[in-house]
Design a protein around this motif. Structure first.
Motif, mmCIF file in Angstrom:
data_model
loop_
_atom_site.group_PDB
_atom_site.id
_atom_site.type_symbol
_atom_site.label_atom_id
_atom_site.label_comp_id
_atom_site.label_asym_id
_atom_site.label_seq_id
_atom_site.Cartn_x
_atom_site.Cartn_y
_atom_site.Cartn_z
ATOM 1 N N LYS A 221 1.762 14.805 -29.193
ATOM 2 C CA LYS A 221 0.490 15.181 -29.776
ATOM 3 C C LYS A 221 -0.624 14.327 -29.177
ATOM 4 O O LYS A 221 -1.727 14.761 -28.983
ATOM 5 N N ARG A 222 -0.296 13.099 -28.883
ATOM 6 C CA ARG A 222 -1.332 12.205 -28.428
ATOM 7 C C ARG A 222 -1.164 11.874 -26.960
ATOM 8 O O ARG A 222 -0.071 11.710 -26.455
ATOM 9 N N GLN A 223 -2.301 11.787 -26.292
ATOM 10 C CA GLN A 223 -2.271 11.448 -24.874
ATOM 11 C C GLN A 223 -2.453 9.949 -24.654
ATOM 12 O O GLN A 223 -2.142 9.422 -23.609
ATOM 13 N N ARG A 224 -2.941 9.282 -25.702
ATOM 14 C CA ARG A 224 -3.261 7.866 -25.536
ATOM 15 C C ARG A 224 -2.001 7.053 -25.223
ATOM 16 O O ARG A 224 -0.934 7.325 -25.716
ATOM 17 N N ASN A 225 -2.173 6.066 -24.427
ATOM 18 C CA ASN A 225 -1.079 5.166 -24.055
ATOM 19 C C ASN A 225 0.059 5.896 -23.368
ATOM 20 O O ASN A 225 1.137 5.351 -23.216
ATOM 21 N N SER A 226 -0.185 7.141 -22.952
ATOM 22 C CA SER A 226 0.940 7.903 -22.417
ATOM 23 C C SER A 226 1.433 7.293 -21.116
ATOM 24 O O SER A 226 2.624 7.290 -20.830
ATOM 25 N N MET A 227 0.508 6.742 -20.331
ATOM 26 C CA MET A 227 0.909 6.156 -19.048
ATOM 27 C C MET A 227 1.853 4.976 -19.277
ATOM 28 O O MET A 227 2.875 4.861 -18.633
ATOM 29 N N LEU A 228 1.467 4.141 -20.239
ATOM 30 C CA LEU A 228 2.299 2.969 -20.528
ATOM 31 C C LEU A 228 3.665 3.393 -21.048
ATOM 32 O O LEU A 228 4.706 2.918 -20.616
ATOM 33 N N ARG A 229 3.611 4.346 -22.005
ATOM 34 C CA ARG A 229 4.858 4.810 -22.577
ATOM 35 C C ARG A 229 5.721 5.460 -21.506
ATOM 36 O O ARG A 229 6.932 5.311 -21.478
ATOM 37 N N HIS A 230 5.024 6.185 -20.627
ATOM 38 C CA HIS A 230 5.735 6.865 -19.550
ATOM 39 C C HIS A 230 6.418 5.843 -18.645
ATOM 40 O O HIS A 230 7.579 5.993 -18.286
ATOM 41 N N ALA A 231 5.705 4.768 -18.325
ATOM 42 C CA ALA A 231 6.284 3.726 -17.479
ATOM 43 C C ALA A 231 7.511 3.140 -18.167
ATOM 44 O O ALA A 231 8.557 2.952 -17.543
ATOM 45 N N ARG A 232 7.389 2.894 -19.467
ATOM 46 C CA ARG A 232 8.522 2.323 -20.190
ATOM 47 C C ARG A 232 9.705 3.289 -20.161
ATOM 48 O O ARG A 232 10.856 2.904 -19.977
ATOM 49 N N TYR A 233 9.364 4.583 -20.300
ATOM 50 C CA TYR A 233 10.438 5.582 -20.289
ATOM 51 C C TYR A 233 11.133 5.630 -18.928
ATOM 52 O O TYR A 233 12.360 5.604 -18.839
ATOM 53 N N VAL A 234 10.323 5.662 -17.862
ATOM 54 C CA VAL A 234 10.899 5.761 -16.517
ATOM 55 C C VAL A 234 11.828 4.586 -16.267
ATOM 56 O O VAL A 234 12.922 4.726 -15.734
ATOM 57 N N VAL A 235 11.375 3.387 -16.709
ATOM 58 C CA VAL A 235 12.177 2.195 -16.465
ATOM 59 C C VAL A 235 13.462 2.223 -17.289
ATOM 60 O O VAL A 235 14.540 1.911 -16.795
ATOM 61 N N SER A 236 13.335 2.657 -18.543
ATOM 62 C CA SER A 236 14.516 2.586 -19.412
ATOM 63 C C SER A 236 15.503 3.715 -19.114
ATOM 64 O O SER A 236 16.692 3.594 -19.345
ATOM 65 N N GLU A 237 14.983 4.827 -18.580
ATOM 66 C CA GLU A 237 15.848 5.973 -18.339
ATOM 67 C C GLU A 237 16.888 5.660 -17.261
ATOM 68 O O GLU A 237 18.031 6.077 -17.337
ATOM 69 N N ASN A 238 16.450 4.935 -16.255
ATOM 70 C CA ASN A 238 17.321 4.673 -15.120
ATOM 71 C C ASN A 238 17.442 3.163 -14.922
ATOM 72 O O ASN A 238 16.480 2.514 -14.528
ATOM 73 N N PRO A 239 18.609 2.600 -15.213
ATOM 74 C CA PRO A 239 18.740 1.145 -15.114
ATOM 75 C C PRO A 239 18.462 0.607 -13.708
ATOM 76 O O PRO A 239 17.944 -0.499 -13.548
ATOM 77 N N VAL A 240 18.763 1.416 -12.687
ATOM 78 C CA VAL A 240 18.517 0.956 -11.322
ATOM 79 C C VAL A 240 17.021 0.783 -11.087
ATOM 80 O O VAL A 240 16.569 -0.209 -10.517
ATOM 81 N N THR A 241 16.249 1.757 -11.601
ATOM 82 C CA THR A 241 14.797 1.650 -11.481
ATOM 83 C C THR A 241 14.308 0.417 -12.233
ATOM 84 O O THR A 241 13.445 -0.318 -11.750
ATOM 85 N N GLY A 242 14.861 0.204 -13.421
ATOM 86 C CA GLY A 242 14.499 -0.969 -14.197
ATOM 87 C C GLY A 242 14.760 -2.249 -13.424
ATOM 88 O O GLY A 242 13.908 -3.145 -13.355
ATOM 89 N N PHE A 243 15.922 -2.314 -12.792
ATOM 90 C CA PHE A 243 16.293 -3.481 -11.995
ATOM 91 C C PHE A 243 15.317 -3.664 -10.837
ATOM 92 O O PHE A 243 14.835 -4.768 -10.567
ATOM 93 N N ALA A 244 14.998 -2.556 -10.172
ATOM 94 C CA ALA A 244 14.094 -2.628 -9.025
ATOM 95 C C ALA A 244 12.714 -3.105 -9.455
ATOM 96 O O ALA A 244 12.088 -3.917 -8.772
#
Lengths: 575, 300
Positions: free
Chosen positions: B17-40
């Motif tokens: 519903k909300r667009q605010r903070n979506s970039m930050l949340r998105h970054a957190r999601y991308v990192v948490s979704e793939n542990p290799v990305t998180g490590f990198a």
């Protein structure tokens, strides 16, 4: 229409396919989504069952679950799928691989995508036959030619060596049917088999499918969004909405007396003979239907656009001059240019809407692109409001003040929106570039336009992929009317939309025309849709105009043979 | 499959519903979704930290030699040991991060600007623009790339700027070709036609409409060439071009330590080599994560 009688279901004979309480879930980023919930479906031997629903109703997912070809995020969480006594839900993957193609086969929506583009079609049929050990290697090519012959591909022995790109869409779909039927399966699942095809091709392909399955006593599941098609070809129809089956009935009964409100809504929204634009809307908007005026018959004579002897030529493909010279070949006798549009003349009056109808490849899109000044013309003149706009090169036209007055709504609402622009930014683009509106007024103007096209304001900050098809179409329309143009070309604006959304968008277009006095050039392959919106219709074939006249007259008393064929090919629900 | 995709995207759109903070949340999601990305990403942050504050926190002056502690193996005093002049290898490895990082970033930024614009122009305009850009790319590809880089640095002079220029030039064809292919596909897309109707000129369309849309693919290219650029800079230094001793730089340090491996002092070459390897590894892994970050389709 070919239709077979339903075999008596006396309770003793088991159905061929028996799906009970099927529930499919998809794992998404925001949690689990139920795509299909508690679906019960039976298909008797040699019965044709239609699954009808709009996009997102779960009709394809159901069939994918039966075939066990859901993508990785999808999972069958409940229910049983019994196919001639065998439980497909628990069957091993190796068994399933054996079943697919041999016992159950599938026809997909896009025949070109379903065929391997770099393998000869004959070889592709052989692959299937050999995979399921239907024939030995000595007879396999003979059998493949036989299959091509069966699906009525002319000169099968030559076509055996053709690649998919050398065949038309209808021919490719025939090859796909040959592939699906090669191993004599018991059940055929056809997932929107004719959606990308012209009406006349659609009729030929569907007649063929029905005839072949009937000959072989096969059962068919026809998945479609087109009620008319389902009614014409199915014994029984299952209507799905949001993952649930809302109604199951014999196809004759369901159209005469639809029980569920959703079925009624779908039926209302389907364009058909003798129904006006307003009547397509859901019942609760009935008042509006009476108040709003219908398409006017009288047309002002003041011509806004006049197109004369318009021609577009393309150089013929294949055997370029360089290769020809290298190998010392003489140029082909037909080396003259290919005429996509061959000297057409027509006019559009102020406030008039004209339909331009024809099948794919007839030159209707090329015509609209030339009038739009997106591509160059080869010859002829395009006079817009007294000025010859054809004389400006297409690439410079974007900056001319005339650009403001001719706009377009594109066929594919997804493709025509920049994926990186929000809805507001997309609507504002023409205002920024052509109207040079100061930035602080933009937002207010966008909101006004959004209101005009019925787009909720909170959606303005979304990206295209976060909007539904209908919402994207509204954004496209808002962008087109932003500059208050005199002429809008509608290039199949509803082809990618569900019928209920189509009904709303068509009504919106009519309202906008009434309030803003815009002229429309409505490009479409569907006479039924054109009829609703247009005063006059032009029928094109192979670059030429074959018939032109008031919509009512053309539909009631078509003069050209071709127009009659087009009209006859449209499947109608039996009402 | 289409249908399931629409269901998923619709469901996702409803929840969002909300667009605010979506970039930050998105970054957190991308990192948490793939542990290799998180490590990198963690590794990347570490490298960036070393580059930023490394020189101020290292225990020793990376240039100060101390003849009393030459060629000492790793110990609590000198974590990575010392070299033949008694310089602390740990300090040198950490301090070198900044130089290598800056060379890589600068050369990638340069080649992105050159190759990206040239490629988009070639793909969008076609014709002569395309022919010229494509032939330049072909010409560069015709050389063995490392030898070409050597030649450029040798001809222009032995400076860090010239290493950056040479690295950018040898990577030019990769960027130009990817950008050209992607722009070419989108040249006749509906949204480009729509942009023309909205009065966008022939230069605004490739810049404002096409370039942003090919960013996800370019991001993958950027991360891959970052690793390659570091390797290239170190390689040039290793053979004596570019950065000169005693400046701490991974390539030079490996070169200096290489002679000592035979006599048993393995740590002089090993630690800078390991740092180099980790950096290249990190940038290569980063690609997928970066693509997901800049792709609006993934940000539902």
């Amino acid at each position: 229409m070919l239709k077979r009688t339903v075999p008596a279901r006396d309770g003793k004979t088991l159905p061929l396919l028996d799906v009970q309480n099927l529930t499919v879930e998809f794992q998404t980023r925001r949690g689990v989504v139920r795509a299909v919930e508690q679906v019960n479906l039976t298909v008797a031997k040699s019965e044709t069952v239609g699954i009808v629903g709009e996009s997102g109703s779960g009709k394809s997912v159901t069939s994918y679950a039966v075939m066990r070809i859901l993508d990785r995020a999808g999972r069958i969480v409940d229910g049983t799928v019994i196919f001639s006594g065998m439980n497909l839900r628990t069957a091993a993957e190796t068994e399933m691989r054996d079943m697919r193609g041999r016992e159950i086969s599938m026809i997909f929506q896009n025949p070109r995508a379903a065929l391997n583009p770099i393998r000869k079609i004959g070889k592709q049929i052989e692959d299937v036959l050999l995979q399921h050990a239907q024939v030995d290697t000595y007879q396999v090519s003979e059998k493949a030619v036989e299959m091509l012959n069966l699906v009525r591909i002319a000169r099968p022995r030559e076509r055996y060596h053709a690649y998919p790109f050398e065949l038309s869409g209808g021919m490719c779909q025939r090859v796909v049917i040959a592939l699906a039927l090669a191993c004599k399966p018991q059940l055929l699942i056809a997932d929107e088999p004719t959606t990308g095809l012209d009406v006349t091709t659609q009729k030929a392909v569907m007649d063929l499918v029905v005839e072949l399955t009937q000959q072989r006593g096969m059962s068919t599941i026809l998945i479609t969004h087109d009620l008319g098609l389902a009614a014409a070809y199915c014994d029984r129809v299952v209507v799905m909405e949001k993952g649930h089956i809302v109604e199951t009935a014999d196809s004759d009964a369901i159209f005469k007396d639809p029980a569920h409100p959703y079925t009624r809504k779908l039926m209302r929204a389907t364009p058909r003979l003798g129904v006006s634009l307003r009547e397509l809307l859901p019942e609760d908007q009935g008042e509006r239907a009476k108040a709003a005026p219908l398409v006017k018959e009288t047309v002002p004579k003041d011509a806004l656009l006049f197109v004369e002897n318009l021609v577009k030529e393309y150089p013929r493909q294949g055997g370029g001059p360089v290769l020809g010279r290298l190998f010392g070949k003489r140029p082909l006798p037909e080396s003259e240019n290919f005429r996509a549009v061959d000297g057409i003349t027509f006019s559009i009056a102020r406030g008039e809407s004209v339909g331009l109808v024809g099948e794919s490849g007839c030159g209707k899109s090329t015509t609209s692109m030339m009038v739009m000044r997106l591509i160059e013309k080869s010859a002829g003149s395009i006079i817009f409001d007294g000025e010859d706009i054809g004389k400006f090169p297409a690439r410079h036209f974007a900056k001319l003040p005339m650009r403001k007055r001719i706009q377009m709504v594109f066929q594919d609402p997804t493709d025509s929106l920049n994926p990186r622009f929000t809805a507001a930014r997309a609507i504002a683009d023409p205002l920024l570039r052509l109207a040079e509106m100061p930035r602080r007024q933009l937002r207010a103007c966008c909101e006004e336009l959004a209101q005009q096209v019925g787009l909720p304001l909170e959606l303005l900050d979304r990206f295209p992929h976060q909007l539904s098809g209908g919402q994207k179409a509204r954004v496209g329309i808002a962008r087109a009317i932003a500059l208050k143009p005199d002429l809008i070309i509608l290039d199949e604006p509803t082809a990618a939309l569900d019928v209920s959304v189509q009904a709303i968008v068509l009504n919106l277009l009519q309202d906008l025309k009434d309030s803003l006095g815009i002229s429309y050039l409505f490009v479409s392959h569907d006479l039924n849709v054109v009829r609703l919106l247009c005063n006059r219709v032009i029928v094109m074939r192979a670059g030429k105009i074959v018939e032109e006249g008031p919509t009512k007259r053309v539909l009631a008393k078509p003069q050209a043979e071709y127009t009659r064929d087009l009209l006859a090919a449209i499947p109608h629900p039996p009402l | 499959m289409n249908e399931s995709a629409t269901i998923i995207s619709q469901a996702a759109a409803v929840v969002l519903k909300r667009q605010r903070n979506s970039m930050l949340r998105h970054a957190r999601y991308v990192v948490s979704e793939n542990p290799v990305t998180g490590f990198a990403f963690t590794l990347f942050v570490l490298i960036a930290l070393c580059a930023l504050i490394g020189p101020y926190v290292v225990p020793y002056n990376p240039l100060a030699s101390d003849t009393t502690v030459t060629l000492k193996p790793p110990s609590l005093e000198h974590w990575f040991g010392t070299d033949q002049l008694g310089r602390d290898i740990f300090s040198r490895v950490v301090v070198a991060t900044r130089l290598d990082f800056v060379i890589a970033l600068a050369s990638v930024a340069l080649v992105f600007a050159m190759g990206g614009f040239a490629g988009v122009a070639a793909g969008y305009f076609g014709g002569w623009t395309d022919r010229i850009v494509s032939r330049i790319a072909d010409t560069i590809m015709a050389f063995p790339l490392f030898v070409l880089a050597m030649g450029i640095v040798a001809a222009l002079g032995n400076t860090v700027t010239n290493i950056v220029i040479a690295t950018a030039i040898i990577n030019f064809p990769l960027y130009a070709r990817v950008a050209r292919a992607e722009a070419n596909v989108r040249r006749e897309a509906g949204f480009v036609q729509a942009a023309r109707l909205s009065g966008n000129g022939e230069f605004r369309i490739p810049l404002m409409h096409i370039l942003p849309n090919i960013m996800p693919i370019m991001m993958v290219q950027i991360s891959l060439t970052m690793g390659y650029a570091i390797l290239n800079a170190a390689g040039l230094s290793f053979i004596g071009l570019g950065v000169r001793p005693p400046t701490p730089e991974w390539g030079i340090m490996v070169a200096e330590g290489a002679a000592n491996i035979i006599s048993g002092e393995w740590w002089i070459a090993l630690f800078p080599g390991a740092a180099l390897m980790l950096a290249v590894f990190c940038f290569n892994l980063l690609g997928d994560g970066l693509r997901d970050l800049v792709d609006p389709q993934r940000r539902t």
